[in-house]
Write an enzyme that holds these catalytic residues in place. Sequence first.
Site, mmCIF file in Angstrom:
data_model
loop_
_atom_site.group_PDB
_atom_site.id
_atom_site.type_symbol
_atom_site.label_atom_id
_atom_site.label_comp_id
_atom_site.label_asym_id
_atom_site.label_seq_id
_atom_site.Cartn_x
_atom_site.Cartn_y
_atom_site.Cartn_z
ATOM 1 N N PRO A 2 12.489 4.130 -10.480
ATOM 2 C CA PRO A 2 11.441 3.344 -11.137
ATOM 3 C C PRO A 2 10.071 3.972 -10.927
ATOM 4 C CG PRO A 2 12.325 2.178 -9.221
ATOM 5 C CD PRO A 2 13.168 3.391 -9.418
ATOM 6 N N GLU A 3 9.269 3.995 -11.952
ATOM 7 C CA GLU A 3 7.903 4.497 -11.830
ATOM 8 C C GLU A 3 6.937 3.313 -11.872
ATOM 9 O OE1 GLU A 3 6.581 8.026 -13.542
ATOM 10 O OE2 GLU A 3 8.561 8.899 -13.804
ATOM 11 N N LYS A 61 3.735 3.250 -6.693
ATOM 12 C CA LYS A 61 5.113 2.768 -6.806
ATOM 13 C C LYS A 61 5.506 1.916 -5.602
ATOM 14 C CE LYS A 61 6.030 7.284 -8.483
ATOM 15 N NZ LYS A 61 6.907 8.478 -8.449
ATOM 16 N N ARG A 331 12.599 20.358 -10.862
ATOM 17 C CA ARG A 331 12.897 19.391 -11.912
ATOM 18 C C ARG A 331 12.476 19.992 -13.252
ATOM 19 N NH1 ARG A 331 10.003 14.057 -9.768
ATOM 20 N NH2 ARG A 331 11.425 12.923 -11.079
#
Length: 346
Positions: A2-3, A61, A331
């Site tokens: 989740p961001e 976050k 990434r």
Amino acid sequence: MPELPEVETVRAGLAARVVGRTVADVEVLHPRSVRRQPGGATDLAARLRGRTLTAAVRRGKYLWLTYGEDVAAAPDEALLAHLGMSGQLLVQEPDGARASIGEPGMVAAAVGDPGRFLAAPGERPLDLTATLPPTLVRTIPATTAHLRARLTFHDGGQLWFVDQRTFGHLMAVGTVPTDDGAAGGLGSDAPVLPAPVAHIARDLLDPALDRAALVRRTRTRRTEVKRALLDQSLVSGVGNIYADEALWRARLHGARRTDRLSPARLGELFDAAAEVMREALAVGGTSFDALYVDVEGAAGFFARSLAVYGRAGLPCPRCGAPVRREQFMNRGSFSCPRCQRRPAAG
Ligand SMILES: [Zn+2]
């Protein structure tokens, strides 16, 4: 993972649904979920039992619930909830829980999309949505399969911490004063924050953020601009998805150096990042996946609006050039080769 927009959706749900309730009992069902609590499950329960939750607060976050005996006093402790890859906070209301926990047919509302509780089959759903924005309404099937901890309130309601992969955790900790004297985060005026969050910078949606100071600090970092965006000690809450989208909107390649960008360009980039997160927040809950199943963190609800993230080879919405994918910090980084020119080496 989740961001910020996903965590803010959860925070808003907690503020509406559990603040003001008093903890009667705490059960920890998986030791990994309290692995950062110095005294383990016993300590967590002892700190929370009998305390009233006073606010749901978020910075970047990071999400926490403050608690105490006196709502007006600055809270000296908070329950920090780290959602990890798959963590969820769910509220189980006594009225909605016609079936006992774990029984098929029981449905809990996810905090973040709180609202309707489906009663047992054949019964009328209990609609609690009246005071909440419609975008926050969602129901998800409740299951005890991944229930890791739960708080039971004096009124019989419960707050569940459900976490399939157990990367998330709960921790009841002391608070420390903020270094600028302003509120610790969104959701409370108290100028304190949990000690483990003290090094986390304010996020772009925080009203107390000093944007000019952020631009100045970013320029002195002399680093690649995407690295700066992801640095939680500089500005918090920007993850890989929103970093790529913000860079695309600002027409900047992530490898541009912060000390070679003008304050105006950096300001535009931060504005773009704030804008993309606000847009994601506005549609939060319409279709985002309850379990955040995408390992890269692409939340389904906003995926349709993404310009470059996860869209390698597809046309840039602005110029039509195929979106490129590059490796960055282990990434994928997505950008437009035409709108976001790679800087010359050196
Ligand atoms: Zn383009």
